[in-house]
Design a protein around this motif. Structure first.
Motif, PDB file in Angstrom:
ATOM      1  N   ARG A  29       0.402  14.704-138.317  1.00 35.74           N
ATOM      2  CA  ARG A  29       1.358  14.834-137.168  1.00 35.74           C
ATOM      3  C   ARG A  29       2.729  14.416-137.291  1.00 35.74           C
ATOM      4  O   ARG A  29       2.921  13.464-138.010  1.00 35.74           O
ATOM      5  CB  ARG A  29       0.719  13.455-136.254  1.00 35.74           C
ATOM      6  CG  ARG A  29      -0.810  14.182-135.838  1.00 35.74           C
ATOM      7  CD  ARG A  29      -1.243  13.149-134.630  1.00 35.74           C
ATOM      8  NE  ARG A  29      -2.781  13.297-134.464  1.00 35.74           N
ATOM      9  CZ  ARG A  29      -3.689  12.340-134.001  1.00 35.74           C
ATOM     10  NH1 ARG A  29      -3.340  11.106-134.030  1.00 35.74           N
ATOM     11  NH2 ARG A  29      -4.748  12.664-133.920  1.00 35.74           N
ATOM     12  N   SER A  30       3.521  15.026-136.605  1.00 38.30           N
ATOM     13  CA  SER A  30       4.878  14.938-136.562  1.00 38.30           C
ATOM     14  C   SER A  30       5.580  13.918-135.514  1.00 38.30           C
ATOM     15  O   SER A  30       4.983  13.970-134.548  1.00 38.30           O
ATOM     16  CB  SER A  30       5.805  16.299-136.579  1.00 38.30           C
ATOM     17  OG  SER A  30       5.330  17.021-137.508  1.00 38.30           O
ATOM     18  N   HIS A  31       6.392  13.061-135.954  1.00 42.56           N
ATOM     19  CA  HIS A  31       7.103  11.920-135.038  1.00 42.56           C
ATOM     20  C   HIS A  31       8.379  12.085-135.161  1.00 42.56           C
ATOM     21  O   HIS A  31       9.055  11.983-136.086  1.00 42.56           O
ATOM     22  CB  HIS A  31       6.529  10.592-135.467  1.00 42.56           C
ATOM     23  CG  HIS A  31       5.000  10.657-135.557  1.00 42.56           C
ATOM     24  ND1 HIS A  31       4.425  10.555-134.531  1.00 42.56           N
ATOM     25  CD2 HIS A  31       4.172  10.709-136.676  1.00 42.56           C
ATOM     26  CE1 HIS A  31       2.943  10.633-134.926  1.00 42.56           C
ATOM     27  NE2 HIS A  31       2.911  10.496-136.280  1.00 42.56           N
TER      28      HIS A  31
ATOM     29  N   ARG B 186      -1.896  11.867-141.063  1.00 41.65           N
ATOM     30  CA  ARG B 186      -2.989  12.700-140.350  1.00 41.65           C
ATOM     31  C   ARG B 186      -2.303  14.123-140.114  1.00 41.65           C
ATOM     32  O   ARG B 186      -2.887  14.952-139.137  1.00 41.65           O
ATOM     33  CB  ARG B 186      -3.317  12.050-139.113  1.00 41.65           C
ATOM     34  CG  ARG B 186      -4.064  10.788-139.209  1.00 41.65           C
ATOM     35  CD  ARG B 186      -4.300   9.914-138.066  1.00 41.65           C
ATOM     36  NE  ARG B 186      -4.702   8.815-138.598  1.00 41.65           N
ATOM     37  CZ  ARG B 186      -5.048   7.708-137.485  1.00 41.65           C
ATOM     38  NH1 ARG B 186      -4.363   7.695-136.081  1.00 41.65           N
ATOM     39  NH2 ARG B 186      -5.725   6.444-137.763  1.00 41.65           N
TER      40      ARG B 186
ATOM     41  N   VAL C  43       6.394  12.769-140.945  1.00 38.24           N
ATOM     42  CA  VAL C  43       4.964  13.389-140.784  1.00 38.24           C
ATOM     43  C   VAL C  43       4.051  12.272-141.351  1.00 38.24           C
ATOM     44  O   VAL C  43       4.196  11.572-142.316  1.00 38.24           O
ATOM     45  CB  VAL C  43       4.796  14.664-141.781  1.00 38.24           C
ATOM     46  CG1 VAL C  43       3.282  15.004-141.624  1.00 38.24           C
ATOM     47  CG2 VAL C  43       5.603  15.804-141.159  1.00 38.24           C
TER      48      VAL C  43
ATOM     49  N   SER D 120      -1.926   5.045-138.817  1.00 35.01           N
ATOM     50  CA  SER D 120      -1.529   6.024-139.683  1.00 35.01           C
ATOM     51  C   SER D 120      -0.272   5.581-140.638  1.00 35.01           C
ATOM     52  O   SER D 120       0.387   4.610-140.416  1.00 35.01           O
ATOM     53  CB  SER D 120      -1.041   7.138-138.794  1.00 35.01           C
ATOM     54  OG  SER D 120       0.102   6.953-138.006  1.00 35.01           O
TER      55      SER D 120
END
Length: 176
Positions: free
Chosen positions: A119-121, A117, A114, A158
């Motif tokens: 957001r998951s990757h 921001r 995570v 990020s």
């Protein structure tokens, strides 16, 4: 199969992870909740260097997962494809040990980072990184240890702040 063929055949296993298997004696047991070990139910996330004990659903399944390190950016060896435009690889190194009484079919079902921001990757298949081989997947025998890297495509600008890992026993989290 040569070195390049072996690296290409391996794909993320621990979480999607990949890495060459390394058999080694299991480290000394770590008690859940100690400075080096945490139970899966621990409310605060573990950190780099911390170990999470993961008891599986079937009797006798028990993994010990340690986040050994992180590298940002992670680089692939010359034969490995580069991350997509606007992204870079972030790598995390894990050690997984089957400390249970039975073989374990899948060390980690799914992994993702995570970013700052929110957001998951998910973990991506990269092949060999300059820091080491990907985490191998497949059946782990009792006492078997695997150590390797997982890679994640994270946007430039990020920062990866947490690693999440889902296993048969639940979800675990490490702060990066």
């Amino acid at each position: 199969m040569g070195h390049k063929g072996t690296a290409a055949a391996l794909l993320p296993a621990l979480l999607l992870g990949m890495t060459a298997c390394q058999s080694a004696a299991a480290p000394a047991p770590v008690e859940p909740g100690t400075a080096k070990g945490r139970s899966p139910a621990a409310s605060a996330p573990a950190g780099v260097g911390d170990t999470v004990d993961d008891g599986g659903t079937p009797a006798g399944e028990h993994l010990r997962i340690t986040l050994r390190g992180q590298v940002d950016p992670a680089l692939g060896v010359p034969a490995v494809p580069r991350p997509g435009p606007g992204t870079r690889w972030v790598g995390v190194e894990l050690t997984v040990v089957n400390v249970g009484g039975t073989a374990h079919e899948s060390a980690v079902a799914r992994a993702w980072v995570v970013d700052d921001r929110g957001r998951s990757h998910p973990a991506v298949a990269t092949g060999e990184l300059t820091t080491g081989l990907p985490l191998a997947r497949g059946r782990m025998t009792v006492g078997e240890q695997r150590r390797g890297w997982l890679a994640f495509a994270v946007p430039h600008g990020s920062r990866a702040v947490a690693l999440h890992c889902r296993t048969a026993a639940g979800e675990h989290r490490w702060a990066l």
